[in-house]
Design a protein around this motif. Structure first.
Motif, mmCIF file in Angstrom:
data_model
loop_
_atom_site.group_PDB
_atom_site.id
_atom_site.type_symbol
_atom_site.label_atom_id
_atom_site.label_comp_id
_atom_site.label_asym_id
_atom_site.label_seq_id
_atom_site.Cartn_x
_atom_site.Cartn_y
_atom_site.Cartn_z
ATOM 1 N N TRP A 10 0.837 -1.203 0.000
ATOM 2 C CA TRP A 10 0.000 0.000 0.000
ATOM 3 C C TRP A 10 0.867 1.247 0.000
ATOM 4 N N TRP A 11 1.919 1.265 0.828
ATOM 5 C CA TRP A 11 2.788 2.440 0.895
ATOM 6 C C TRP A 11 3.594 2.623 -0.386
ATOM 7 N N LYS A 12 3.954 1.527 -1.028
ATOM 8 C CA LYS A 12 4.654 1.645 -2.315
ATOM 9 C C LYS A 12 3.738 2.292 -3.348
ATOM 10 N N ILE A 13 2.501 1.868 -3.374
ATOM 11 C CA ILE A 13 1.518 2.473 -4.284
ATOM 12 C C ILE A 13 1.346 3.948 -3.945
ATOM 13 N N ALA A 14 1.245 4.255 -2.655
ATOM 14 C CA ALA A 14 1.046 5.645 -2.227
ATOM 15 C C ALA A 14 2.228 6.523 -2.640
ATOM 16 N N LEU A 15 3.444 6.031 -2.477
ATOM 17 C CA LEU A 15 4.611 6.835 -2.853
ATOM 18 C C LEU A 15 4.609 7.169 -4.338
ATOM 19 N N VAL A 16 4.309 6.192 -5.164
ATOM 20 C CA VAL A 16 4.258 6.426 -6.614
ATOM 21 C C VAL A 16 3.106 7.373 -6.957
ATOM 22 N N ALA A 17 1.937 7.140 -6.357
ATOM 23 C CA ALA A 17 0.764 7.962 -6.658
ATOM 24 C C ALA A 17 0.978 9.406 -6.222
ATOM 25 N N VAL A 18 1.531 9.606 -5.038
ATOM 26 C CA VAL A 18 1.761 10.972 -4.544
ATOM 27 C C VAL A 18 2.726 11.711 -5.467
#
Length: 126
Positions: A10-18
Motif C-alpha cells: 500500500w505504501w509503495k503504491i502511495a509513494l508512486v501515486a503521490v
C-alpha cells in the motif's frame, strides 16, 4: 505476516501515486502560469477573505499528496465493481482538477472554471 506485506505494498503504491499527482498537478499549474505573477490574475479584483499567495504553495502540495494517498487506498482494495467505480470517479475529478488551472489562468474563462469546480465537488462527494 500477510497484513505487513499488504501494508508495505500500500505504501509503495502511495509513494508512486503521490509523486505522480504532485508532478502532474505542478505541471498543470506551471503550463497555465497559475497564481500570483499572472498578469491577468493579478488584475482581478479579489475578495478581502482571499488568503495570501504563499498559502497556495503550502496547501496545494498537501492536497495533491492526500489525493495520492486516496488513490493508493482505492488501488489497494480487491478488484470489484465498487473499486472500479471509485477509480472512475477519482480519475474524473483528478482530470477536472488538472484542467481547472488552464481553464482559469490560461483561458481566463471564469464561468467554465466555476462549473468545473462544482463538478469536481460532486464527483469527490460521490
Amino acid at each position: 505476516m500477510a497484513e505487513a506485506v499488504e501494508r508495505t505494498s500500500w505504501w509503495k503504491i502511495a509513494l508512486v501515486a503521490v509523486v505522480a499527482i504532485e508532478l502532474l498537478g505542478g505541471l498543470s499549474g506551471w503550463l497555465s502560469n497559475s497564481g500570483y505573477g499572472n498578469g491577468w490574475f493579478d488584475g482581478l479584483q479579489k475578495p478581502a477573505f482571499m488568503p495570501p499567495g504563499w498559502t497556495f504553495g503550502v496547501v496545494w502540495p498537501m492536497l495533491y499528496a492526500l489525493l495520492g494517498v486516496a488513490l493508493a487506498m482505492i488501488v489497494a482494495e480487491p478488484p470489484s465493481d465498487r473499486r472500479r467505480l471509485a477509480l472512475i470517479l477519482f480519475f474524473a475529478q483528478l482530470v477536472l482538477n488538472f484542467l481547472w488551472s488552464p481553464i482559469f489562468f490560461a483561458a481566463h474563462d471564469i464561468s467554465l472554471a466555476k462549473w468545473v469546480i462544482f463538478l469536481m465537488a460532486i464527483l469527490a462527494a460521490a
